[in-house]
Design an enzyme around this catalytic site. Structure first.
Site, mmCIF file in Angstrom:
data_model
loop_
_atom_site.group_PDB
_atom_site.id
_atom_site.type_symbol
_atom_site.label_atom_id
_atom_site.label_comp_id
_atom_site.label_asym_id
_atom_site.label_seq_id
_atom_site.Cartn_x
_atom_site.Cartn_y
_atom_site.Cartn_z
ATOM 1 N N ASP A 20 0.861 -1.174 0.000
ATOM 2 C CA ASP A 20 0.000 0.000 0.000
ATOM 3 C C ASP A 20 0.902 1.230 0.000
ATOM 4 O O ASP A 20 2.085 1.148 0.354
ATOM 5 C CB ASP A 20 -0.889 -0.023 1.248
ATOM 6 C CG ASP A 20 -1.678 1.254 1.430
ATOM 7 O OD1 ASP A 20 -2.405 1.643 0.507
ATOM 8 O OD2 ASP A 20 -1.531 1.880 2.505
ATOM 9 N N ASP A 22 -0.327 5.060 0.837
ATOM 10 C CA ASP A 22 -0.662 6.082 1.833
ATOM 11 C C ASP A 22 -0.693 5.512 3.242
ATOM 12 O O ASP A 22 -1.474 4.612 3.540
ATOM 13 C CB ASP A 22 -2.014 6.708 1.507
ATOM 14 C CG ASP A 22 -2.017 7.392 0.153
ATOM 15 O OD1 ASP A 22 -1.158 8.259 -0.060
ATOM 16 O OD2 ASP A 22 -2.852 7.043 -0.698
ATOM 17 N N LYS A 152 -10.071 -0.669 -3.171
ATOM 18 C CA LYS A 152 -10.192 -1.144 -1.795
ATOM 19 C C LYS A 152 -11.458 -0.573 -1.162
ATOM 20 O O LYS A 152 -11.806 0.569 -1.448
ATOM 21 C CB LYS A 152 -8.959 -0.709 -0.982
ATOM 22 C CG LYS A 152 -7.632 -1.166 -1.577
ATOM 23 C CD LYS A 152 -6.459 -0.556 -0.843
ATOM 24 C CE LYS A 152 -5.142 -0.873 -1.545
ATOM 25 N NZ LYS A 152 -3.979 -0.283 -0.857
ATOM 26 N N ASP A 177 -1.762 -0.600 6.077
ATOM 27 C CA ASP A 177 -1.878 0.112 7.355
ATOM 28 C C ASP A 177 -3.321 0.314 7.789
ATOM 29 O O ASP A 177 -3.559 0.682 8.933
ATOM 30 C CB ASP A 177 -1.209 1.486 7.263
ATOM 31 C CG ASP A 177 -2.032 2.481 6.462
ATOM 32 O OD1 ASP A 177 -2.427 3.526 7.019
ATOM 33 O OD2 ASP A 177 -2.307 2.208 5.281
#
Length: 254
Positions: A20, A22, A152, A177
């Site tokens: 991922d 961000d 997502k 995260d």
């Protein structure tokens, strides 16, 4: 918080590692929160911890729809355009790497383990970060929210990434995260290494946890598979805004 770790001599190196962007490789979740708070403020709403699940780790369209819903004003398409523009400007000004990111990427490169970027951000934002903070990182490719029909938390991005690499999701490790990103990778069939940022991620089968990318190396990634994870822990809901304030203070140098 307990960490993922090696599971023994039967471990194999992941066929690929899917990152991922961000909040995982770059500290953009705080920038995204600031953006959403700015746009929400223009609609007469200030973000609180109650808004976090609809903002952190979510696609632009999802956050825009939430802001329109809670404020009762604005047009979702217009709000989405404002979110994208404001976020892009912040990212262009600089998005710092998460601690340990550069070292981990370099280790994977030396070990010749393929790795790709799988993001729910728009293509313009992904390209800005890859051309800036992540310049010279040899990703096999990057996927943005614009590259699959659904992003997502649907499994489409991670399935597409594995297919593009010519491997099955079950032999890939996704590094995430957020709750939505973790759900996306897990639904695709990947093992998931969670390095929490602003939102807690629930423990689940196939999810492993680390405090920071500084605690992650190839041995840790080898210890992740879609089977039962080791013990895990997570921050409580009450620390979401406190974590945001700490991250923001660190970014501002205060």
């Amino acid at each position: 918080m307990s960490t993922a770790g090696p599971r023994g001599s039967t471990e194999t190196t992941p066929a690929a590692v899917l990152f991922d962007m961000d909040g995982t490789l770059v500290d953009t979740e705080v920038l995204w929160w600031e953006t959403a708070d700015e746009i929400a403020g223009s609609l007469g709403h200030r973000l609180t911890g109650a808004d976090a699940p609809e903002v952190v780790g979510r696609a632009v369209a999802d956050t825009a729809a939430h802001l329109v819903r809670v404020t009762g004003g604005g047009c979702a398409d217009t709000v989405a355009a404002e979110l994208t523009g404001s976020f892009f400007r912040r990212v262009e000004a600089g998005a710092p790497l998460r601690p340990g990111a550069r070292r981990l990427l370099a280790e994977l490169e030396r070990a010749e383990v393929p790795f790709a970027l799988v993001s729910a951000s728009p293509r313009a934002v992904v390209d800005s970060v890859v051309g800036g903070s992540l310049a010279d990182v040899p990703f096999a490719f990057t996927l943005s929210a614009d590259d699959t029909v659904r992003t997502k938390p649907y499994p489409d991005p991670y399935r597409a990434a594995a297919e593009r690499l010519g491997v099955g999701p079950a032999v890939c490790v996704a590094v995430e995260d957020s709750p939505d990103g973790s759900a996306s990778a897990q639904a695709a069939g990947c093992a998931v290494l969670v390095v929490p940022s602003l939102l807690p991620v629930e423990p689940a089968v196939g999810r492993y946890f680390a405090r920071s990318l500084e605690d992650v190396d190839l041995a840790v990634l080898r210890g992740c598979d879609p089977g039962p994870p080791r013990a895990s822990d997570r921050p409580s809901e009450s620390v979401i805004l406190a974590t945001f304030d700490v991250c923001k203070a660190q970014m501002s140098g205060s």
